[in-house]
Each structure stands twice: as C-alpha cells, then as structure tokens.
Design a protein around this motif. Structure first.
Motif, PDB file in Angstrom:
ATOM      1  N   GLY A   1       0.926  -1.009   0.396  1.00 22.92           N
ATOM      2  CA  GLY A   1       0.374  -0.692  -0.217  1.00 22.92           C
ATOM      3  C   GLY A   1       0.764   0.764   0.084  1.00 22.92           C
ATOM      4  O   GLY A   1       1.851   0.691   0.186  1.00 22.92           O
ATOM      5  N   GLN A   2       0.288   2.370  -0.214  1.00 25.15           N
ATOM      6  CA  GLN A   2       0.479   3.774  -0.238  1.00 25.15           C
ATOM      7  C   GLN A   2       1.268   3.936   1.241  1.00 25.15           C
ATOM      8  O   GLN A   2       2.727   5.012   0.624  1.00 25.15           O
ATOM      9  CB  GLN A   2       0.042   4.844  -0.287  1.00 25.15           C
ATOM     10  N   THR A   3       1.002   3.408   2.071  1.00 23.42           N
ATOM     11  CA  THR A   3       1.531   3.436   3.489  1.00 23.42           C
ATOM     12  C   THR A   3       2.978   2.410   3.548  1.00 23.42           C
ATOM     13  O   THR A   3       3.712   2.655   4.567  1.00 23.42           O
ATOM     14  CB  THR A   3       0.388   3.661   4.902  1.00 23.42           C
ATOM     15  N   GLN A   4       3.745   1.765   2.889  1.00 28.26           N
ATOM     16  CA  GLN A   4       4.315   1.123   2.406  1.00 28.26           C
ATOM     17  C   GLN A   4       4.701   0.484   3.945  1.00 28.26           C
ATOM     18  O   GLN A   4       5.850  -0.715   4.170  1.00 28.26           O
ATOM     19  CB  GLN A   4       5.866   1.244   2.140  1.00 28.26           C
ATOM     20  N   GLU A   5       3.869  -0.288   4.353  1.00 29.83           N
ATOM     21  CA  GLU A   5       4.166  -1.022   5.897  1.00 29.83           C
ATOM     22  C   GLU A   5       3.745  -2.522   5.558  1.00 29.83           C
ATOM     23  O   GLU A   5       5.087  -2.924   6.788  1.00 29.83           O
ATOM     24  CB  GLU A   5       2.659  -0.571   6.620  1.00 29.83           C
ATOM     25  N   THR A   6       3.650  -3.150   4.312  1.00 31.14           N
ATOM     26  CA  THR A   6       3.615  -4.090   4.406  1.00 31.14           C
ATOM     27  C   THR A   6       3.133  -4.751   2.579  1.00 31.14           C
ATOM     28  O   THR A   6       2.828  -3.697   1.892  1.00 31.14           O
ATOM     29  CB  THR A   6       2.444  -5.354   5.128  1.00 31.14           C
ATOM     30  N   GLN A   7       4.365  -5.411   2.652  1.00 32.56           N
ATOM     31  CA  GLN A   7       4.565  -6.377   1.253  1.00 32.56           C
ATOM     32  C   GLN A   7       3.622  -7.356   1.609  1.00 32.56           C
ATOM     33  O   GLN A   7       4.068  -8.063   2.253  1.00 32.56           O
ATOM     34  CB  GLN A   7       5.339  -6.320   0.856  1.00 32.56           C
ATOM     35  N   TYR A   8       2.820  -8.030   0.318  1.00 34.75           N
ATOM     36  CA  TYR A   8       2.276  -8.899   0.127  1.00 34.75           C
ATOM     37  C   TYR A   8       2.952  -9.970  -0.906  1.00 34.75           C
ATOM     38  O   TYR A   8       2.897  -9.443  -2.690  1.00 34.75           O
ATOM     39  CB  TYR A   8       0.524  -9.263   0.522  1.00 34.75           C
ATOM     40  N   PHE A   9       2.880 -10.875  -1.265  1.00 33.39           N
ATOM     41  CA  PHE A   9       3.384 -11.828  -1.705  1.00 33.39           C
ATOM     42  C   PHE A   9       2.460 -12.761  -2.496  1.00 33.39           C
ATOM     43  O   PHE A   9       2.087 -13.270  -2.541  1.00 33.39           O
ATOM     44  CB  PHE A   9       4.811 -12.905  -1.969  1.00 33.39           C
ATOM     45  N   GLY A  10       3.080 -12.756  -3.994  1.00 27.51           N
ATOM     46  CA  GLY A  10       2.645 -13.649  -5.328  1.00 27.51           C
ATOM     47  C   GLY A  10       2.779 -15.905  -4.959  1.00 27.51           C
ATOM     48  O   GLY A  10       3.454 -15.166  -3.794  1.00 27.51           O
ATOM     49  N   PRO A  11       2.445 -16.334  -4.868  1.00 28.81           N
ATOM     50  CA  PRO A  11       2.846 -17.660  -5.351  1.00 28.81           C
ATOM     51  C   PRO A  11       3.633 -17.623  -6.006  1.00 28.81           C
ATOM     52  O   PRO A  11       4.489 -18.958  -5.690  1.00 28.81           O
ATOM     53  CB  PRO A  11       1.986 -18.775  -5.482  1.00 28.81           C
ATOM     54  N   GLY A  12       4.705 -16.612  -7.241  1.00 27.43           N
ATOM     55  CA  GLY A  12       5.782 -17.297  -7.650  1.00 27.43           C
ATOM     56  C   GLY A  12       5.991 -17.974  -8.959  1.00 27.43           C
ATOM     57  O   GLY A  12       4.557 -18.585  -9.088  1.00 27.43           O
TER      58      GLY A  12
END
Lengths: 112, 114
Positions: A95-106
């Motif tokens: 998100g814009q607040t860059q607090e967390t990255q969420y990942f795809g399955p690769g």
C-alpha cells in the motif's frame, strides 16, 4: 478473495527467447515489485513501481523489463540478454503507506 | 542505505523445543521491520511486523519477535515448535519514508526434527 496471482507456475525458456511473467493484484495497492530468488541468496529486487506508468530499476535490472499500464498488473519480461534466468520469481504489492508487502505464489523459470 | 543480516543459514531443532532465529539490521534512518515465512515452492507469508509502540510483537502461528533498537536486532522466537514450522524465514526492513524499497536478509532455514 483479495490477493496476488502469478502465472504460469512453471515456465520454460529456450535460448534467445523472451518470456513474460504475469502478476495481477486486486488489493488496490499502488506499489508493486518483482524479486528474484536464488538458493542461499535471499530475495533480490529487479524492478519496482510506486504508481501507474512509472517504475524504477532495482539491484539486478539488467536483462529484465517491465511495464505498469494498469494499477492491477505488473508484468515482467525476461529478455534474451539475461544469461542466467533460472530462478524463482516473486511478485509483491504494497500500500501507499509501505507498511507491508504481500507476495504472490511465485513462478519458477527454467531454461531448456 | 540499509542492510539485514541473518546470522544462521540453518537451524535444526527438535519438536516441542524453543527456537530463536536471529536478525540484525543496519540503517541510518528509522525502519519498519518484518518477518516472513516461506514454505517450499510458495510465496512469502507475513508472520509479524514492527511499526511502532510495544517492542514485543506477536504474530501468527505462535511466533513473536522483540525489537531492540540499541542492538539493532529483531530476533524471532517460538516457545515450542512443531514439525509444520519447518520452512525458510526471512527478516526484512524498509525505511519509514522515502524509497519504497524493502531489504531482505538471506534467510534462515528452520528444520524441526521429530
């Protein structure tokens, strides 16, 4: 279901061929990222995009290209200039607040 | 610039024993800190994060981590591990402002033995 999808799960590249890895997110995130993962080396940043129609090179951008025409999509092309493309590729969004990255399955890319 | 060091590349531990996975970071600015878990051939899943406030952070699957600013550490702990905790664990940081770049450690492979 909100999340990040990557396709295909496995991809085979022939010598001299360009291949494109797909990444789509429906989390309404502004930022998207591509990482390369090799055994024992952790994650290395290839490209990232903070907003539509804008992207920046990461630490290992040579031999790769990206586009960001839509907020939901951030495809990665592995060009023939990338001489050692065999790796596990991970897409992420945040998100814009860059607090967390969420990942795809690769996507696992293999060379024939 | 930031850097993250995970001191152990592999940690074997017996089932029901406690475990600590170590993470140290270097940064000239304040950062957010994260722990992620990766099961074989899958993406990374967020375990927990430290943004501000209490330095002891609780996450999913019974994991917790403590932020120590003076030692620039963010070690991950679990009091009793299960076979299902066998996976690779990554520590990561990102600066509070400016670049959206995240910096990951090289990972620690936790192997839980029966």
């Amino acid at each position: 279901d909100g999340g990040i999808t990557q396709s295909p799960k496995y991809l085979f590249r022939k010598e001299g061929q360009n291949v494109t890895l797909s990444c789509e997110q429906n989390l309404n995130h502004d930022a998207m990222y591509w990482y390369r993962q090799d055994p024992g080396q952790g994650l290395r940043l290839i490209y990232y995009s903070q907003i539509v129609n804008d992207f920046q090179k990461g630490d290992i951008a040579e031999g790769y290209s990206v586009s960001r025409e839509k907020k939901e999509s951030f495809p990665l092309t592995v060009t023939s200039a990338q001489k050692n493309p065999t790796a596990f590729y991970l897409c992420a969004s945040g998100g814009q607040t860059q607090e967390t990255q969420y990942f795809g399955p690769g996507t696992r890319l293999l060379v024939l | 610039a930031q850097s993250v060091t995970q001191l152990d590349s592999q940690v074997p531990v017996f089932e029901e024993a406690p475990v600590e996975l170590r993470c140290n970071y270097s940064s000239s600015v304040s950062v957010y800190l994260f722990w992620y878990v990766q099961y074989p051939n899958q993406g990374l899943q967020l375990l927990l994060k430290y943004l501000s406030g209490s330095t002891l952070v609780k996450g999913i699957n019974g994991f917790e981590a403590e932020f120590n600013k003076s030692q620039t550490s963010f070690h991950l702990r679990k009091p009793s591990v299960h076979i299902s905790d066998t996976a690779e664990y990554f520590c990561a940081v990102t600066p509070l402002s400016g670049t959206y770049k995240y910096i990951f450690g090289t990972g620690t492979r936790l192997k839980v033995l029966a």
